[in-house]
Design a protein around this motif. Sequence first.
Motif, PDB file in Angstrom:
ATOM      1  N   TYR A   1       0.833  -1.210   0.000  1.00 16.87           N
ATOM      2  CA  TYR A   1       0.000   0.000   0.000  1.00 16.87           C
ATOM      3  C   TYR A   1       0.866   1.258   0.000  1.00 16.87           C
ATOM      4  O   TYR A   1       0.574   2.228  -0.710  1.00 16.87           O
ATOM      5  CB  TYR A   1      -0.917   0.001   1.229  1.00 16.87           C
ATOM      6  N   LEU A   2       1.934   1.250   0.808  1.00 14.73           N
ATOM      7  CA  LEU A   2       2.797   2.426   0.887  1.00 14.73           C
ATOM      8  C   LEU A   2       3.503   2.673  -0.450  1.00 14.73           C
ATOM      9  O   LEU A   2       3.591   3.822  -0.910  1.00 14.73           O
ATOM     10  CB  LEU A   2       3.827   2.245   2.002  1.00 14.73           C
ATOM     11  N   VAL A   3       3.984   1.616  -1.082  1.00 16.81           N
ATOM     12  CA  VAL A   3       4.644   1.764  -2.384  1.00 16.81           C
ATOM     13  C   VAL A   3       3.659   2.277  -3.428  1.00 16.81           C
ATOM     14  O   VAL A   3       3.986   3.159  -4.242  1.00 16.81           O
ATOM     15  CB  VAL A   3       5.261   0.421  -2.825  1.00 16.81           C
ATOM     16  N   ALA A   4       2.428   1.769  -3.405  1.00 21.14           N
ATOM     17  CA  ALA A   4       1.409   2.237  -4.353  1.00 21.14           C
ATOM     18  C   ALA A   4       1.112   3.718  -4.134  1.00 21.14           C
ATOM     19  O   ALA A   4       0.956   4.488  -5.095  1.00 21.14           O
ATOM     20  CB  ALA A   4       0.131   1.415  -4.203  1.00 21.14           C
ATOM     21  N   LEU A   5       1.071   4.130  -2.878  1.00 20.34           N
ATOM     22  CA  LEU A   5       0.803   5.536  -2.570  1.00 20.34           C
ATOM     23  C   LEU A   5       1.969   6.423  -3.024  1.00 20.34           C
ATOM     24  O   LEU A   5       1.753   7.526  -3.542  1.00 20.34           O
ATOM     25  CB  LEU A   5       0.563   5.695  -1.069  1.00 20.34           C
TER      26      LEU A   5
ATOM     27  N   PRO B   1       5.251   9.969  11.090  1.00 18.47           N
ATOM     28  CA  PRO B   1       4.351  10.228   9.957  1.00 18.47           C
ATOM     29  C   PRO B   1       5.026   9.836   8.645  1.00 18.47           C
ATOM     30  O   PRO B   1       6.207  10.107   8.437  1.00 18.47           O
ATOM     31  CB  PRO B   1       4.112  11.736  10.038  1.00 18.47           C
ATOM     32  N   LEU B   2       4.285   9.203   7.770  1.00 18.73           N
ATOM     33  CA  LEU B   2       4.791   8.784   6.465  1.00 18.73           C
ATOM     34  C   LEU B   2       4.206   9.623   5.334  1.00 18.73           C
ATOM     35  O   LEU B   2       4.799   9.682   4.245  1.00 18.73           O
ATOM     36  CB  LEU B   2       4.468   7.307   6.213  1.00 18.73           C
ATOM     37  N   VAL B   3       3.049  10.251   5.597  1.00 17.20           N
ATOM     38  CA  VAL B   3       2.304  10.922   4.535  1.00 17.20           C
ATOM     39  C   VAL B   3       1.898  12.316   4.984  1.00 17.20           C
ATOM     40  O   VAL B   3       1.475  12.522   6.125  1.00 17.20           O
ATOM     41  CB  VAL B   3       1.038  10.108   4.165  1.00 17.20           C
ATOM     42  N   GLU B   4       2.042  13.266   4.071  1.00 21.81           N
ATOM     43  CA  GLU B   4       1.480  14.608   4.261  1.00 21.81           C
ATOM     44  C   GLU B   4       0.179  14.671   3.477  1.00 21.81           C
ATOM     45  O   GLU B   4       0.184  14.543   2.253  1.00 21.81           O
ATOM     46  CB  GLU B   4       2.445  15.670   3.740  1.00 21.81           C
ATOM     47  N   ARG B   5      -0.911  14.825   4.168  1.00 16.45           N
ATOM     48  CA  ARG B   5      -2.227  14.814   3.523  1.00 16.45           C
ATOM     49  C   ARG B   5      -2.643  16.248   3.201  1.00 16.45           C
ATOM     50  O   ARG B   5      -2.839  17.058   4.090  1.00 16.45           O
ATOM     51  CB  ARG B   5      -3.249  14.123   4.413  1.00 16.45           C
TER      52      ARG B   5
ATOM     53  N   ARG C   1       9.337   8.537   2.120  1.00 11.43           N
ATOM     54  CA  ARG C   1       9.981   8.229   0.841  1.00 11.43           C
ATOM     55  C   ARG C   1      11.095   7.193   1.008  1.00 11.43           C
ATOM     56  O   ARG C   1      11.236   6.285   0.188  1.00 11.43           O
ATOM     57  CB  ARG C   1      10.538   9.513   0.217  1.00 11.43           C
ATOM     58  N   GLU C   2      11.874   7.333   2.084  1.00 10.07           N
ATOM     59  CA  GLU C   2      12.966   6.392   2.321  1.00 10.07           C
ATOM     60  C   GLU C   2      12.431   4.997   2.629  1.00 10.07           C
ATOM     61  O   GLU C   2      12.946   3.988   2.128  1.00 10.07           O
ATOM     62  CB  GLU C   2      13.835   6.891   3.472  1.00 10.07           C
ATOM     63  N   ILE C   3      11.372   4.933   3.440  1.00 11.83           N
ATOM     64  CA  ILE C   3      10.792   3.623   3.770  1.00 11.83           C
ATOM     65  C   ILE C   3      10.152   3.003   2.534  1.00 11.83           C
ATOM     66  O   ILE C   3      10.266   1.794   2.296  1.00 11.83           O
ATOM     67  CB  ILE C   3       9.766   3.769   4.915  1.00 11.83           C
ATOM     68  N   ALA C   4       9.494   3.813   1.701  1.00 10.26           N
ATOM     69  CA  ALA C   4       8.895   3.296   0.464  1.00 10.26           C
ATOM     70  C   ALA C   4       9.983   2.753  -0.465  1.00 10.26           C
ATOM     71  O   ALA C   4       9.804   1.722  -1.125  1.00 10.26           O
ATOM     72  CB  ALA C   4       8.090   4.391  -0.232  1.00 10.26           C
ATOM     73  N   ARG C   5      11.134   3.455  -0.528  1.00 10.93           N
ATOM     74  CA  ARG C   5      12.234   2.995  -1.378  1.00 10.93           C
ATOM     75  C   ARG C   5      12.741   1.631  -0.914  1.00 10.93           C
ATOM     76  O   ARG C   5      12.941   0.716  -1.718  1.00 10.93           O
ATOM     77  CB  ARG C   5      13.378   4.009  -1.346  1.00 10.93           C
TER      78      ARG C   5
END
Length: 316
Positions: free
Chosen positions: A8-12, A46-50, A62-66
């Motif tokens: 889900y995080l990679v898709a986002l 936090p991983l996302v800025e909404r 971004r680093e965790i998604a990578r």
Amino acid sequence: MNLRDLHYLVALAEHRHFGRAAEASFVSQPTLSTQIKKLEDELGVPLVERTPRKVLLTETGREIARRARGVLAEIDEIKAIAQRTRDPESGTLRLGIFPTLGPYLLPHLVPLVRTHFPRLELLLVEEKTEHVVKMLREGALDVGVLALPLHEDSLHAEFLFEEPFVLAVPASHPLAHKQSLLKLADLEDESLLLLEDGHCMRDQALEVCALAGAGERSGFRATSLETLRQMVAANVGITLLPTLAIKPPVSRTDNVHLLEFGGRAPSRRIALVWRKSSSLGTFLKRFAEVIRSMPAELLQPDLGGARARPAAKRGR
């Protein structure tokens, strides 16, 4: 944390939109949003800025998604390995082959493989024998097609076929007019054009030279069989060629006469090679049988009356 949340995080990260990321992940938008929030709570960052218009990942996000992409790629590879073990015919086979055989064997082999194993993906690597053996040993290749003998205890060799050599000479050479089959003794005191160091066929040709009392043409070492062929055509010297290298789809070369050996012709022995510990052993034995099913005439020089083609006449 689970793999689904990483997906889900990679898709986002790729779509930067909850709706499109959810659609790509085949879940509802509330489900994806909830799982991302749970992942943030679990990690404590936090991983996302909404924002009202788009979604931005934080620097940490971004680093965790990578890194998640790398983890998911490794998981896919693990699944592929398991699938290949369960059903080798539907997986990928990484095959190594040496340069003086690959261009001449593969046009005949690949159609056979496609017929017998239509779901198999064949990835081909062409390298000198020493490098193919190293890649096999390290697991970078699943199987190799190599010349015998091999001195590697960790590898199993399944004999495939014996490939005779023929002699290639220019039209001006005395042997070009020989009507009978060639004898090794006919090469006595001849100097042959050979490949550079590192090619197994160089070693094989040197063995023939030693048996026949021939030598190596000094001051010249080729990097390929095609270079040797063209040097013969240019009246530089004579050389040995393997039988598959004179068979269609290889075109005949002007001013190159091919001579077949009588009796026990000099040859090279070709084998299918894989690690003794490989889980693909049973399948690779079947793969070897497919190679052995190639038409027998491919390994017979059978030069007949068309042993040579004279130099092209000009002005006609």
